[in-house]
Write an enzyme that holds these catalytic residues in place. Structure first.
Site, short mmCIF file in Angstrom:
data_model
loop_
_atom_site.label_atom_id
_atom_site.label_comp_id
_atom_site.label_asym_id
_atom_site.label_seq_id
_atom_site.Cartn_x
_atom_site.Cartn_y
_atom_site.Cartn_z
N ASP A 62 44.70 4.78 10.95
CA ASP A 62 43.31 4.56 10.51
C ASP A 62 42.95 3.07 10.53
O ASP A 62 43.81 2.22 10.32
CB ASP A 62 43.13 5.15 9.10
N GLY A 63 41.68 2.79 10.75
CA GLY A 63 41.18 1.42 10.65
C GLY A 63 40.81 0.76 11.98
O GLY A 63 40.55 -0.44 12.01
N ASN A 91 36.58 14.68 13.14
CA ASN A 91 36.15 13.61 14.05
C ASN A 91 35.20 14.10 15.15
O ASN A 91 34.50 13.30 15.78
CB ASN A 91 37.37 12.91 14.69
C1 IPE Z 1 41.66 10.48 9.86
O1 IPE Z 1 40.92 9.30 9.95
C2 IPE Z 1 41.87 11.04 11.21
C3 IPE Z 1 42.61 10.21 12.15
C4 IPE Z 1 43.28 9.12 11.87
C5 IPE Z 1 42.60 10.69 13.50
P1 IPE Z 1 39.38 9.25 9.54
O2 IPE Z 1 39.00 7.83 9.58
O3 IPE Z 1 38.61 10.18 10.37
O4 IPE Z 1 39.46 9.79 8.05
P2 IPE Z 1 38.37 9.84 6.89
O5 IPE Z 1 37.32 10.80 7.30
O6 IPE Z 1 37.85 8.46 6.69
O7 IPE Z 1 39.13 10.31 5.70
C1 IPE Z 2 41.12 5.79 13.29
O1 IPE Z 2 40.27 4.70 13.14
C2 IPE Z 2 40.96 6.46 14.63
C3 IPE Z 2 40.30 7.78 14.59
C4 IPE Z 2 39.94 8.41 13.52
C5 IPE Z 2 40.03 8.40 15.87
P1 IPE Z 2 38.77 4.88 12.67
O2 IPE Z 2 37.92 5.06 13.88
O3 IPE Z 2 38.66 5.93 11.63
O4 IPE Z 2 38.49 3.46 12.03
P2 IPE Z 2 37.67 3.14 10.71
O5 IPE Z 2 38.25 3.98 9.62
O6 IPE Z 2 36.24 3.48 11.01
O7 IPE Z 2 37.89 1.67 10.49
MG MG Z 3 38.85 5.93 9.61
#
Ligand code: IPE
Ligand code: IPE
Ligand code: MG
Length: 248
Positions: free
Chosen positions: A20-21, A68
């Site tokens: 994440d991030g 997602n």
């Molecule tokens: C969780 O990340 C799913 C993945 C890392 C693929 P999200 O960024 O989508 O999670 P939430 O919705 O903030 O909890």
């Molecule tokens: C994780 O990073 C990747 C996926 C969920 C596909 P994010 O896209 O959720 O990144 P943030 O949480 O918005 O920073």
């Molecule tokens: Mg995220």
């Protein structure tokens, strides 16, 4: 250097990661979110190498959740094409390093070209033995559990299974993860301390590790640091510390 501190006899067999991030990493740099995802793919390649180096057997990565699909269409499309280009780039490397790719999730929802590309890689690496990468794609734990419940109910109805036989082991055998042991360690990056519908059943006794580092910055050293942290813990599984000491 954290790598030198790792006890090679107590490496977790299965590490699962909520990557994440990516979006925040990109935003901090004034870049579009997709650059964060691209850098995230590079981080995954680094972490895979690190996991192989220390002898991890299973590495599960949450790459795309059921939820997602609700992101803006342009981001979903960009993630799908990144998946295709990553598979194209990494398949030979997987074969060379004897790494098998497996998948969990509702992958029938993936666009056909993505599904086909993925399937090709699953088939080509099916014989590989050194490590298994499990990509969670279009995955959510509640979906997986409900599918298992429906399949169990059907098997009971068709007299293939008697309800009395339903126990922990049988239930696990109806999940997408049936061929893999439960994770020993679950890592989530980016400072969020939630599970986001990931492996709810399988992480019942996993050690949890949360770090503020955004996924694109989580590289080998950060992975080894997480392993060191894991190795400081005592996994008691309900027993007392004293009991564990007499068992050894
Ligand atoms: C969780 O990340 C799913 C993945 C890392 C693929 P999200 O960024 O989508 O999670 P939430 O919705 O903030 O909890
Ligand atoms: C994780 O990073 C990747 C996926 C969920 C596909 P994010 O896209 O959720 O990144 P943030 O949480 O918005 O920073
Ligand atoms: Mg995220």
């Amino acid at each position: 250097m954290f790598k030198e501190q790792i006890d090679k006899t107590r490496v977790p067999q299965h590490v699962a990661i909520i990557m994440d991030g990516n979006g925040r990493w990109a935003k901090e740099r004034g870049l579009d979110r997709i650059f964060g995802h691209k850098e995230g793919a590079a981080a995954f390649s680094d972490v895979t190498e690190a996991a192989v180096e220390i002898g991890v057997k299973y590495l599960t990565a949450y790459a795309f959740s059921t939820e997602n699909w609700n992101r803006p269409q342009a981001e979903v499309e960009a993630l799908m094409s990144l998946l295709v280009s990553t598979i194209e780039k990494e398949t030979e490397k997987l074969l060379k390093n004897d790494i098998r790719l497996c998948c969990i999730g509702d992958i029938k929802r993936l666009p056909k070209p993505v599904f086909d590309k993925l399937n090709g890689c699953l088939e080509r690496t099916a014989h590989c033995k050194r490590m298994t990468i499990i990509l969670a794609l279009s995955y959510s734990s509640k979906w997986e559990i409900l599918e298992a419940v429906k399949n169990i109910a059907n098997d009971v109805k068709d007299n293939k299974l008697s309800a009395e036989k339903i126990d922990d082991e049988l239930f696990s055998s109806y999940l997408n993860t049936k061929n893999f042991p439960d994770p020993d360690l679950l890592i989530r990056t980016s400072g969020e301390t939630r599970i986001s519908n990931f492996l709810l059943w399988q992480i019942a006794y996993s050690e949890l590790y949360f770090t503020n580092t955004n996924w694109p910055d989580f590289r080998k050293e950060q992975f080894f640091e997480a392993i060191c942290d894991y190795q400081k813990r005592e996994r008691r599984f309900g027993k007392t510390s004293e009991q564990l000491k007499t068992e050894i």
